[in-house]
Motif scaffolding. Sequence first.
Motif, PDB file in Angstrom:
ATOM      1  N   PRO A 106      -9.730 122.199  48.782  1.00  0.00           N
ATOM      2  CA  PRO A 106      -9.266 123.606  48.938  1.00  0.00           C
ATOM      3  C   PRO A 106     -10.122 124.223  48.060  1.00  0.00           C
ATOM      4  O   PRO A 106     -10.619 123.816  47.054  1.00  0.00           O
ATOM      5  CB  PRO A 106      -7.633 123.410  48.586  1.00  0.00           C
ATOM      6  N   THR A 120     -10.548 128.558  46.362  1.00  0.00           N
ATOM      7  CA  THR A 120     -10.359 129.995  46.642  1.00  0.00           C
ATOM      8  C   THR A 120     -11.696 130.857  46.648  1.00  0.00           C
ATOM      9  O   THR A 120     -12.584 130.695  45.776  1.00  0.00           O
ATOM     10  CB  THR A 120      -9.594 130.457  45.034  1.00  0.00           C
ATOM     11  N   SER A 145      -8.991 126.821  57.079  1.00  0.00           N
ATOM     12  CA  SER A 145      -7.744 127.406  57.407  1.00  0.00           C
ATOM     13  C   SER A 145      -7.271 128.364  56.167  1.00  0.00           C
ATOM     14  O   SER A 145      -7.594 127.758  55.191  1.00  0.00           O
ATOM     15  CB  SER A 145      -6.471 126.629  57.890  1.00  0.00           C
ATOM     16  N   VAL A 146      -6.728 129.242  56.284  1.00  0.00           N
ATOM     17  CA  VAL A 146      -6.215 130.319  55.196  1.00  0.00           C
ATOM     18  C   VAL A 146      -4.965 129.802  54.926  1.00  0.00           C
ATOM     19  O   VAL A 146      -3.834 129.717  55.635  1.00  0.00           O
ATOM     20  CB  VAL A 146      -6.311 131.668  55.694  1.00  0.00           C
ATOM     21  N   THR A 147      -4.767 129.449  53.783  1.00  0.00           N
ATOM     22  CA  THR A 147      -3.319 128.750  53.167  1.00  0.00           C
ATOM     23  C   THR A 147      -2.551 129.954  52.551  1.00  0.00           C
ATOM     24  O   THR A 147      -1.256 129.882  52.788  1.00  0.00           O
ATOM     25  CB  THR A 147      -3.498 127.675  52.153  1.00  0.00           C
ATOM     26  N   SER A 148      -3.337 131.073  51.840  1.00  0.00           N
ATOM     27  CA  SER A 148      -2.678 132.193  51.275  1.00  0.00           C
ATOM     28  C   SER A 148      -3.298 133.117  51.028  1.00  0.00           C
ATOM     29  O   SER A 148      -4.779 132.976  50.684  1.00  0.00           O
ATOM     30  CB  SER A 148      -1.634 131.833  50.001  1.00  0.00           C
ATOM     31  N   THR A 207      -3.622 135.506  63.446  1.00  0.00           N
ATOM     32  CA  THR A 207      -3.693 133.938  63.966  1.00  0.00           C
ATOM     33  C   THR A 207      -4.612 133.964  65.360  1.00  0.00           C
ATOM     34  O   THR A 207      -4.077 134.477  66.007  1.00  0.00           O
ATOM     35  CB  THR A 207      -2.416 133.395  63.767  1.00  0.00           C
ATOM     36  N   LYS A 234      -5.199 128.772  63.905  1.00  0.00           N
ATOM     37  CA  LYS A 234      -5.806 129.207  62.506  1.00  0.00           C
ATOM     38  C   LYS A 234      -5.976 130.656  62.463  1.00  0.00           C
ATOM     39  O   LYS A 234      -5.979 131.081  63.373  1.00  0.00           O
ATOM     40  CB  LYS A 234      -7.142 128.479  62.689  1.00  0.00           C
ATOM     41  N   SER A 235      -6.057 130.859  61.390  1.00  0.00           N
ATOM     42  CA  SER A 235      -6.324 132.447  61.065  1.00  0.00           C
ATOM     43  C   SER A 235      -7.644 132.882  61.516  1.00  0.00           C
ATOM     44  O   SER A 235      -8.814 132.153  61.072  1.00  0.00           O
ATOM     45  CB  SER A 235      -6.066 132.771  59.411  1.00  0.00           C
ATOM     46  N   LYS A 266      -7.388 132.170  49.742  1.00  0.00           N
ATOM     47  CA  LYS A 266      -7.094 130.811  49.475  1.00  0.00           C
ATOM     48  C   LYS A 266      -7.438 130.042  50.688  1.00  0.00           C
ATOM     49  O   LYS A 266      -6.610 130.304  51.661  1.00  0.00           O
ATOM     50  CB  LYS A 266      -5.913 130.363  48.697  1.00  0.00           C
ATOM     51  N   VAL A 267      -8.154 128.769  50.850  1.00  0.00           N
ATOM     52  CA  VAL A 267      -8.352 128.340  51.990  1.00  0.00           C
ATOM     53  C   VAL A 267      -8.038 126.837  51.970  1.00  0.00           C
ATOM     54  O   VAL A 267      -8.212 126.292  50.738  1.00  0.00           O
ATOM     55  CB  VAL A 267      -9.782 128.281  52.766  1.00  0.00           C
ATOM     56  N   GLY A 268      -7.755 125.998  52.857  1.00  0.00           N
ATOM     57  CA  GLY A 268      -7.692 124.612  52.956  1.00  0.00           C
ATOM     58  C   GLY A 268      -8.927 123.729  52.781  1.00  0.00           C
ATOM     59  O   GLY A 268     -10.029 124.631  52.408  1.00  0.00           O
TER      60      GLY A 268
END
Length: 241
Positions: free
Chosen positions: A44, A46, A72-75, A88, A93-94, A118-120
């Motif tokens: 992951p 940032t 993928s965007v996690t937050s 989405t 996925k975003s 933040k991404v996966g």
Amino acid sequence: MSRRTRRHIAPFVTAAGTAGAVLLLAGPAAAHVRVIGDVIPGKPATLQFRVPSELADATTVRVVVAVPSDISVTSVPALDGWTEKTVTGSAGKSSQVAWTAEPGHEIEPAASQTFTVKVGPVPDRYSLTFDTEQTYSNGTIAAWNQEQTGKKEPEFPAPVLVINPEASPAPGEAADSPKSGTGESAAPPSVAAKPADTAADEDEGSSMGLPLAIGAGIAAIGAAAAVWAARRRRGGGASAS
């Protein structure tokens, strides 16, 4: 330049030709939208998007970042004075992240703002490109989506994050893209050129070659004249006897 980019940056061109119109702030070419992140393939990360406000008499009110399908965007951490919306896509996925400024929190001329995502796990590939749209308070939209196809950076380059510099660039990925996590241009490939000391030696050799050639020619003429004189003396002596 894509057709879409030409349409979006047209206000920059037309406004610059009118009295008291919108003008771009003077500054280095590096004042572009950049993506920064310490990334490790398979981990992951940032990401930070640095967005400068480049118009002299307008503020930046909205920023939209397209998210590549590879991640993928996690937050999206909250940013004071800005509202965030994540869209989405069909694959779950975003597909993009958009920030809109609240009154009094726009990006002022010559200032910049950093937006964090933040991404996966990031893929093990050469780079990721994040097309970005920047909207100004006067309605102008700057589309940062131009690919770099050579050493020279385009006028509105898309933010590029290099993940694995040792990986082979995919079609459309420029090997001269920014270095991973820095937003700095990669060093240009070496040019086949002669070292300075070698060139100096060759110049010195060429400058010395002409005097040496002239001297050798004079010596050859002198030797030929001496042989001719000796033969004439021998011939004269024989006729006298």
